[in-house]
Design an enzyme around this catalytic site. Structure first.
Site, PDB file in Angstrom:
ATOM      1  N   SER A  30     -36.985 -76.294 -31.355  1.00 13.29           N
ATOM      2  CA  SER A  30     -35.672 -76.415 -30.736  1.00 13.29           C
ATOM      3  C   SER A  30     -34.637 -75.623 -31.528  1.00 13.29           C
ATOM      4  CB  SER A  30     -35.256 -77.876 -30.629  1.00 13.29           C
ATOM      5  OG  SER A  30     -35.113 -78.431 -31.911  1.00 13.29           O
ATOM      6  N   HIS A  63     -48.726 -83.325 -38.961  1.00 16.31           N
ATOM      7  CA  HIS A  63     -47.298 -83.644 -38.916  1.00 16.31           C
ATOM      8  C   HIS A  63     -47.098 -85.086 -38.517  1.00 16.31           C
ATOM      9  CE1 HIS A  63     -47.669 -79.324 -38.343  1.00 16.31           C
ATOM     10  NE2 HIS A  63     -46.710 -79.327 -39.239  1.00 16.31           N
TER      11      HIS A  63
HETATM   12  P1  ADP Z   1     -40.657 -79.136 -32.976  1.00 19.50           P
HETATM   13  O1  ADP Z   1     -41.362 -79.328 -31.666  1.00 19.50           O
HETATM   14  O2  ADP Z   1     -40.942 -77.805 -33.604  1.00 19.50           O
HETATM   15  O3  ADP Z   1     -40.855 -80.300 -33.899  1.00 19.50           O
HETATM   16  P2  ADP Z   1     -38.126 -80.244 -32.150  1.00 19.50           P
HETATM   17  O4  ADP Z   1     -38.769 -81.566 -32.325  1.00 19.50           O
HETATM   18  O5  ADP Z   1     -36.798 -80.068 -32.801  1.00 19.50           O
HETATM   19  O6  ADP Z   1     -39.081 -79.069 -32.622  1.00 19.50           O
HETATM   20  O7  ADP Z   1     -37.920 -79.953 -30.612  1.00 19.50           O
HETATM   21  C1  ADP Z   1     -38.823 -80.414 -29.650  1.00 19.50           C
HETATM   22  C2  ADP Z   1     -38.312 -79.983 -28.283  1.00 19.50           C
HETATM   23  O8  ADP Z   1     -38.366 -78.566 -28.179  1.00 19.50           O
HETATM   24  C3  ADP Z   1     -39.137 -80.488 -27.148  1.00 19.50           C
HETATM   25  O9  ADP Z   1     -38.741 -81.790 -26.770  1.00 19.50           O
HETATM   26  C4  ADP Z   1     -38.861 -79.476 -26.055  1.00 19.50           C
HETATM   27  O10 ADP Z   1     -37.721 -79.825 -25.279  1.00 19.50           O
HETATM   28  C5  ADP Z   1     -38.509 -78.236 -26.820  1.00 19.50           C
HETATM   29  N1  ADP Z   1     -39.555 -77.223 -26.704  1.00 19.50           N
HETATM   30  C6  ADP Z   1     -40.764 -77.204 -27.284  1.00 19.50           C
HETATM   31  N2  ADP Z   1     -41.437 -76.083 -26.940  1.00 19.50           N
HETATM   32  C7  ADP Z   1     -40.628 -75.399 -26.102  1.00 19.50           C
HETATM   33  C8  ADP Z   1     -40.723 -74.158 -25.382  1.00 19.50           C
HETATM   34  N3  ADP Z   1     -41.811 -73.396 -25.479  1.00 19.50           N
HETATM   35  N4  ADP Z   1     -39.679 -73.778 -24.624  1.00 19.50           N
HETATM   36  C9  ADP Z   1     -38.568 -74.542 -24.512  1.00 19.50           C
HETATM   37  N5  ADP Z   1     -38.429 -75.707 -25.174  1.00 19.50           N
HETATM   38  C10 ADP Z   1     -39.426 -76.124 -25.947  1.00 19.50           C
END
Ligand code: ADP
Ligand code: MG
Length: 580
Positions: A441, A217
């Site tokens: 998220s 990614h």
């Molecule tokens: P992805 O990580 O799938 O690319 P996003 O970039 O939209 O999704 O979101 C990232 C955010 O998700 C992180 O900065 C964190 O705050 C949140 N996040 C990641 N894993 C978790 C989790 N297990 N529980 C709560 N929030 C999480």
């Protein structure tokens, strides 16, 4: 650099539609992805590959006889939603159960997991096989936390061949997990990849440098080093790959030398000239090796080496024929051919009927205004949130949040127009958010908003205590799904101080607007303070060190959203006798 696109937000959907048109003899587009055009007349386990777009030929290019029965196709580098996974599974399910196979990323785990719960509730047998081949993403002691990269292909291929041969669900799962346990990959990147329409690559390397241990990614390498010669690079990849030879492994291996998107086949052949002799010199027989693009990362320049140690049953599945748009091996005559596909079952639910109290209708209007304020703030902050996420994650947080809030505001307005109260308006907003945003998220915000709405209900407008309880439901659902604790450097770090402050002050009385503002202030301060932390969850975890000094993107956006929603959501019912 991607040069051919219309609205960048539509890129993944348009690419999938074009692909399905071109290969309409083999695949059929369905809501959420694509499935095989023809399927066997007798019951067969449906192997469904999945994940974000940007990895072609993974995952839709691998639909066909001897490989996947369908692919769940998310937005670029973004997990598909649970709704997408569910609807592709419904279209592909063929009487013998469904197995979702995907790389180990939090968003995918949650979304496929939620789709599985829904399928199981309908009596469909469903299993998950996670791919964890990337040795650079966690140490051997934490092998279960590793992410999936090009080893996806080997695992899918082995599972697809097993299902084609008539294996039952338990066997397909067993073979997939065994293949995963015997697969190791290591990659390196020479140049970052660029989202369609983005001005700059997700990450950059200095000229003449290489990043070792890249993710698919665009996660940057674990460390950067001077660009070696092809021979030196081959030695590095082989020695790192073989350093983790599984105990008791045999002498026959499947090998993939995989181009990441803009590395020429000729370059891979030059590299192969080092890799193959080294593997043979280590005593291995190379069984049907593959050199080419199997799991890519948009236009990233880079390469990965995947080794799968084969035993007898894995070898026969690895070498079995397959015919898909992007991958053909052996005789094509294995196509079931005996029956045409049936039309995909219609997954769309019946139209909702809403019955809401007057007070709740009035408060629903405030909820819509709150979502509108969040929408404005997120559009304004899209780039900044993406930049925060690109430091140690995949750079999609801004885009994901914008897609989510856009879908949520549209769905909320639609539900309101049909007579919904505050509870149903927020539940509809949450479902749409989860469906369209993708990513970790997106799932969490979607499920959280639904829980918020369910807690409010559709009777009367909430008082301040009921509002605090609804916020608590939002938070509980997010913790229940994501398992994050305070200090893990996630949105939970901003969420917990918010709910704690709100609950404490709500009990003490006081103007709701002021209480909320104080809670939002606590969330903002806590989000900023995450800069000092190392992430223990989510995509940023493998690059924890790089993340230090940068606040968590999810905590930052959460604090921002709650701040701007306050003036609207705190227009709550006043207790009898209160003056303001
Ligand atoms: P992805 O990580 O799938 O690319 P996003 O970039 O939209 O999704 O979101 C990232 C955010 O998700 C992180 O900065 C964190 O705050 C949140 N996040 C990641 N894993 C978790 C989790 N297990 N529980 C709560 N929030 C999480
Ligand atoms: Mg991200």
């Amino acid at each position: 650099m991607t040069r051919i696109f219309n609205d960048p937000a539509d890129f993944a959907e348009e690419a999938l539609a074009g692909f399905c048109d071109l290969h309409s003899d083999l695949v059929r587009q369905v809501p959420g992805g694509a499935v095989r055009r023809r399927r066997s007349a007798s019951p067969k386990v449906a192997v469904l590959a999945g994940g974000g777009s940007g990895h072609y030929p993974a995952f839709a290019g691998l639909i066909g006889a001897g490989l996947a029965d369908g692919a769940v196709v998310g937005n670029i580098f973004t997990s598909p939603s649970a709704q997408q996974a569910y609807s592709v599974a419904k279209a592909a399910e063929n009487g013998a159960g469904v197995v979702f196979a995907y790389g180990n990323y939090a968003g995918d785990v949650m979304n496929f997991g939620m789709a599985g719960e829904r399928l199981a509730a309908e009596g469909i047998a469903v299993e998950n096989v996670l791919v964890t081949d990337d040795i650079a993403s966690a140490p051997p002691s934490e092998a279960g936390k590793r992410r999936g990269i090009a080893g996806d292909f080997t695992v899918f291929k082995i599972m697809g061949a097993a299902a084609e041969a008539g294996a039952n669900l338990a066997d397909v799962v067993r073979l997939g997990r065994k293949a995963n346990q015997l697969t190791r990959s290591i990659g390196s990147a020479f140049h970052g990849c660029t989202f369609p329409g983005a001005a700059a690559p997700l990450f950059t390397l200095k000229d003449g440098e290489m990043g070792l241990g890249l993710g698919i990614h665009g996660e940057p390498g674990l460390f950067d080093t001077e660009l070696p010669s092809a021979t030196e690079l081959g030695r590095e990849l082989v020695s790192r790959g073989l350093a983790e030879t599984p105990q008791g492994a045999g002498r026959r291996i499947a090998v993939i030398l995989n181009g990441l998107g803009s590395t020429k086949h000729e370059e891979l052949f030059v590299l192969w000239l080092t890799v193959a002799p080294l593997l043979r010199a280590a005593g291995y027989t190379l069984v049907m090796p593959e050199v080419g693009e199997l799991v890519t990362s948009l236009d990233m320049a880079g390469v990965s080496l995947t080794v799968t140690w084969l035993d007898e049953e894995l070898e026969s599945l690895w070498t079995a024929p397959a015919e898909t748009p992007a991958y053909r091996r052996g005789a094509a005559a294995l196509l079931p051919g005996s029956a045409d596909t049936e039309e995909a079952p219609d997954c769309a639910g019946a139209a909702d009927v809403f019955g809401a109290g007057e007070g709740s209708r009035a408060y629903a209007d405030k909820c819509i205004a709150a979502l509108g304020a969040a929408r404005e703030a997120l559009h304004e902050a899209e780039q900044r949130l993406g930049d925060l996420d690109a430091v140690a994650g995949d750079g999609d947080h801004g885009r994901g949040m914008v897609r989510g809030i856009d879908a949520a505001t549209a769905a909320a307005a639609g539900a309101f127009a049909q007579g919904a109260g505050a509870g149903d308006v927020l539940a509809a907003a949450g479902d749409a958010w989860a469906d369209k945003a993708g990513g970790t998220s997106g799932v969490l915000w979607g499920a959280g908003l639904r829980a918020f709405g369910e807690s409010l209900g559709d009777g009367q407008a909430p008082g301040v205590d009921e509002l605090a309880a609804a916020v608590q439901s939002f938070a509980s659902r997010i913790v229940e799904l994501g398992h994050a604790e305070v200090g893990d450097k996630t949105m939970v770090d901003a969420l917990v101080p918010f709910t704690d402050t709100l609950r404490r002050l709500a009990h003490g009385g006081g103007a709701p607007g002021l209480i909320w503002a104080e809670a939002a202030g606590a969330a903002t301060a806590a989000a900023e303070a995450t800069a000092a932390l190392r992430p223990r969850r989510g995509r940023a975890r493998p690059l924890a060190e790089k993340s230090v000094g940068t606040p968590d993107p999810g905590a930052t956006s959460l604090a921002m959203i709650f701040s701007v929603m306050g003036p609207h959501l705190t227009a709550v019912r006043q207790p009898a006798g209160a003056s303001s």
